[in-house]
Design an enzyme around this catalytic site. Structure first.
Site, PDB file in Angstrom:
ATOM      1  NE  ARG A 444      -4.225   1.540   2.132  1.00  0.00           N
ATOM      2  CZ  ARG A 444      -4.859   2.284   3.010  1.00  0.00           C
ATOM      3  NH1 ARG A 444      -4.332   2.506   4.187  1.00  0.00           N
ATOM      4  NH2 ARG A 444      -6.023   2.799   2.737  1.00  0.00           N
ATOM      5  CE  LYS A 477     -10.170   1.900  11.668  1.00  0.00           C
ATOM      6  NZ  LYS A 477     -11.084   2.238  10.555  1.00  0.00           N
ATOM      7  CG  ASP A 479      -5.473   0.809   9.914  1.00  0.00           C
ATOM      8  OD1 ASP A 479      -5.308  -0.420   9.934  1.00  0.00           O
ATOM      9  OD2 ASP A 479      -6.123   1.397   9.021  1.00  0.00           O
ATOM     10  CG  ASN A 481      -3.731  -0.299   6.623  1.00  0.00           C
ATOM     11  OD1 ASN A 481      -4.675  -1.080   6.550  1.00  0.00           O
ATOM     12  ND2 ASN A 481      -3.850   0.902   7.134  1.00  0.00           N
ATOM     13  CB  CYS A 527      -7.702  -1.150  12.863  1.00  0.00           C
ATOM     14  SG  CYS A 527      -8.152  -1.217  11.123  1.00  0.00           S
ATOM     15  CG  ASP A 549     -10.835  -2.892   5.842  1.00  0.00           C
ATOM     16  OD1 ASP A 549     -11.133  -2.307   6.898  1.00  0.00           O
ATOM     17  OD2 ASP A 549      -9.738  -2.750   5.273  1.00  0.00           O
TER      18      ASP A 549
HETATM   19  C1  DGJ Z   1      -7.720  -0.006   6.776  1.00  0.00           C
HETATM   20  C2  DGJ Z   1      -8.792  -0.026   7.813  1.00  0.00           C
HETATM   21  O1  DGJ Z   1      -9.208  -1.328   8.056  1.00  0.00           O
HETATM   22  C3  DGJ Z   1      -9.942   0.859   7.345  1.00  0.00           C
HETATM   23  O2  DGJ Z   1     -10.998   0.786   8.261  1.00  0.00           O
HETATM   24  C4  DGJ Z   1      -9.454   2.246   7.178  1.00  0.00           C
HETATM   25  O3  DGJ Z   1      -9.094   2.786   8.421  1.00  0.00           O
HETATM   26  C5  DGJ Z   1      -8.290   2.286   6.222  1.00  0.00           C
HETATM   27  N1  DGJ Z   1      -7.267   1.345   6.580  1.00  0.00           N
HETATM   28  C6  DGJ Z   1      -7.699   3.664   6.156  1.00  0.00           C
HETATM   29  O4  DGJ Z   1      -6.585   3.707   5.390  1.00  0.00           O
END
Ligand code: DGJ
Length: 743
Positions: A444, A477, A479, A481, A527, A549
């Site tokens: 990403r 929150k 996160d 990723n 998350c 998601d």
């Molecule tokens: C992944 C998360 O699971 C989403 O809910 C959101 O916060 C996005 N990232 C934002 O980039």
């Protein structure tokens, strides 16, 4: 609850009203495993539970003794290379290259309460009378290393927690190349292994397989516990159902690489090991240093899978999750991610917040895109200061306005990551995880900060805590990723590179610990690209986790059903989102979207201002409904009834019963409409046979026994379908019932 030690027989018996766990010091002074399961009455000796039969063609420990082979014995924390040919619980590499060890019993301690694990999340006690702990100290004299096995039994739960600590008291450098948290040898293999597997947007599907001779396992080597496999397995008897029969659940309180492995040997002995994945793991212990493994939680239930889940739920709700939100009410939130993605400004956010407030929603969460110059996912991670173009009054200005409306304000962060297009990366390009001379892979468009380095964690802490100090923020929150590639830290010497993954997670935990202790009034939600790090390690710091998601109500049936196998309902982040759904394009009624999301933390993730007045009114009613019943849903006992993983998966149902059994809420979901449906009843669970329950909103009353053994008469979707608006689909119907005991 007791921990008995029988000096003559050299046996330990950990016992409470539900379970027994029995260990024996064997004749080689190592530890044998005698029993884990339903409570046994204490007796003078349990030695007969070992059941050894001498067998030919195996290696034996003592000359002239053909019986004493570790290959034939069930063990507590087995080693490799001294007659046991199964995979071991640990391995220590010595300076001469040998991996042969001999840890013998030295002493033990039994004490009230439960110790904290340094730098690691774990279950805890609030007062010492809740649990008893046994520490067994073993020593390998040749290398002067101590091994401490730590067991805790709680009075209230059918649970044993375990971990191990290695202490190098010798002069040589020792390298742990495997250090599992738990190991158990069960006497037979008549089990099915249940695990929670999936991927992004379809996390934690229930998978079941019959044990076979050989090794079966689930694991992660991604640097996170992962969406692909959860650090959880259960061994259930083939005849065990949701409500009856034996099941053992194993869960690792850890968020990084893990292995949960079941090895069935040639004698049908089943060895379960669980801990940090030994693949690419190594930890050097210099003289005087020690290593603490994460904690494993082992649950036994003879009341089926629901019984097991209820133990996990209760333990985690009460003795893993910490802070004011453990018992406090979780706010109904609205998150702007699916409403705006990166495309927002203060005006748009305030418009959504205003409508949310009008409808009774309590917390506004500003998701990704508020910082640096971030307008898509290619820039600014690491620059944790507001984007003044979008938010001219800053986070503080926005948060003040939302707070003045009477709503709380929350913020998204992704502290472990950086984009190359950022000030942070420009100033510290050497702070990312990367192997010298190699290309760095991205996920990403982003790179992983080297959280094994204290200076990196400190820097991020300073930036994030500054925002939290300056603005009225009630929720974060957090996160994450992408997974880790090119695992290498340029701050560590070559021989310590196998420590990177674990050091990384320790860095994540240390930042969580600092932020949660400095800001105890903030609710944290973890998350990881949806539910890519939904594990008990995270729950220790963040009481709730974004589950997936995939916000489609029908997809969520499987995801939430699977997640509930181990994790409490009030940890399951669940939102009502827009239609057509952004992940699968499905159009479901707003009632069904809420009926599914109620069985989680509950919130919204859509642009409320694009809805009709009729839809807004429905939301107002949903919010009202949830406020009335959230205490019941979040604190009651959860039962799964119909599984979306069984049969054609068309029906899912579940329910929650209050502790006093006077109230229950039931969710019933039908995926596709069916023609000519017959009379349907749903057999409820966990009610009192004494009470007469009234269905709220109707005059129907039934005794608990009727509801459980004959069933709750269900509304006929078929008739409802015939009367439905022509524009509405008849698929994806659902119903939530509340029942209350008549006074
Ligand atoms: C992944 C998360 O699971 C989403 O809910 C959101 O916060 C996005 N990232 C934002 O980039």
């Amino acid at each position: 609850m007791y921990i008995y030690y029988n000096e003559t027989e050299k046996e330990f018996h950990l016992q409470n009203n539900y379970i027994s766990y029995i260990i024996k010091i064997m004749k080689n002074n190592q530890l044998g495993h005698l029993y884990f399961g339903k409570r046994l009455n204490h007796r003078e000796s349990f030695g007969h539970l070992m059941n050894i039969l001498p067998r030919g063609f195996t290696a034996c420990v003592y000359e002239g003794d053909l019986e004493f082979s570790l290959d034939l014995l069930r063990q507590e924390y087995p080693s490799y290379g001294t007659t046991d040919f199964r995979e071991p619980a640990f391995q220590v590499k010595q300076e001469n290259g040998s991996i042969v060890t001999n840890f013998e019993y030295q002493s033990h301690k039994i004490y009230k309460g439960k110790p904290k694990l340094d730098g690691l999340p774990s279950t805890y006690t609030e007062n010492d009378s809740e649990a008893l702990t046994l520490e067994i100290w073993l020593k390998d004299n040749l290398i002067n290393m101590d091994l401490v096995l730590i067991y805790t039994i709680f009075g209230e739960y059918g649970v044993i927690t375990r971990s191990a600590r290695f202490i190098n008291n010798g002069k040589q450098k020792l390298k742990l190349i495997r250090a599992m948290s738990t190991s158990i040898d069960f006497p037979d293999a008549d089990y099915e292994m249940l695990h929670l597997s999936g991927a992004w947007a379809r996390e934690r599907y229930i998978k079941l397989r019959r044990l076979q001779p050989g090794i079966q396992s689930v694991s992660s080597i991604r640097g996170a516990s992962s969406a692909q496999q959860n650090p959880f397995i259960a061994l259930k008897r083939p005849w065990t159902t949701e409500d009856e029969g034996e099941v053992f659940g194993f869960n690792l309180i850890y968020s990084g690489n893990f292995l949960a492995q079941v090895e069935v040997d040639y004698d049908n002995v089943t060895r379960v090991i669980m801990g940090i994945h030994p693949f690419n793991f190594g930890w050097i212990l210099d003289s005087g240093e020690s290593f603490q493994t994460p904690e494993a939680v082992m649950v036994y239930s003879d009341k089926g899978l629901n019984g097991m889940s209820q133990i996990f739920h209760k333990l985690y709700r009460n003795r893993l999750v910490r802070g004011k939100f453990r018992d406090g009410i979780r706010p109904i939130l609205i998150n702007n991610w699916e409403a705006t993605y990166f495309n927002f400004d203060e005006k748009k956010i305030l418009e959504i917040a205003r409508t949310a407030k009008e409808l009774g929603i309590e917390l506004f969460v500003l998701d990704d895109g508020w910082f640096g110059s971030r307008n898509d996912d290619s820039s600014s991670l690491g620059d944790w200061f507001e984007n003044k173009k979008k938010l001219p009054n800053g986070i503080k200005g926005l948060a003040d306005k939302i707070t003045a409306m009477g709503m709380k304000f929350g913020l998204w962060i992704e502290p472990e990551m950086v984009n190359k297009d950022s000030i942070l990366y420009t100033q510290h390009p050497d702070w990312i995880i990367q192997a010298p001379g190699r290309r760095v892979s991205h996920g990403r468009n982003q790179y992983v900060l080297d959280f094994s380095r204290k200076e990196v964690v400190n820097f991020i802490y300073e930036m994030i805590s500054k925002i939290l100090r300056e603005a009225p923020i009630s929720y974060i929150k957090w996160d994450m990723n992408r997974n880790i590639t090119e695992p290498y830290s340029i701050a560590l010497p070559p021989e310590r590179q196998e420590e990177v993954f674990h050091r990384y997670i320790l860095g994540v935990y240390s930042l969580y610990e600092r932020l949660t202790s400095e800001f105890p009034d903030i609710l944290f939600e973890s998350c990881a690209g949806g539910g890519g790090r939904f594990d008990p390690g995270m729950l220790y710091y963040a009481p709730q986790a974004w589950t997936s998601d995939d916000t489609d109500a029908i997809e969520r049936l499987k995801i939430q059903y699977g997640t509930s196998i181990c994790y409490p309902i009030n940890s399951i982040g669940s939102h009502v989102s827009d239609v057509p759904n952004h992940q699968v394009g499905r159009i479901t009624p707003i009632e069904t979207r809420a009926n599914v999301a109620y069985f989680g933390t509950f919130g919204y993730e859509l642009d409320l201002n694009k809805l009709t007045d009729k839809e807004k009114e429905k939301i107002r009613q949903q919010v009202k409904f949830f406020k009335k019943y959230r205490e019941l849903i979040h604190k009651g006992t959860f039962y799964r009834i119909n599984s979306p993983f069984e049969g054609d998966g068309n029906i899912t149902s579940w329910m929650v019963v209050s502790d006093d059994l006077k109230e229950a809420i039931i969710g019933y979901y039908q995926v596709l409409a069916q023609p000519n449906q017959g009379y349907k009843k749903l057999r409820l669970k966990g009610l009192s046979t004494k009470y007469l329950y009234r269905i709220v909103g109707s005059s129907e009353c039934y005794y608990g026994d009727e509801l459980m053994y004959s069933g709750l008469p269900l509304d006929n979707f078929y008739l409802e379908i015939l009367n439905k608006d022509k524009s509405d689909s008849a698929d994806f119907m659902s119903k939530v019932y509340v029942i209350k005991a008549e006074e």
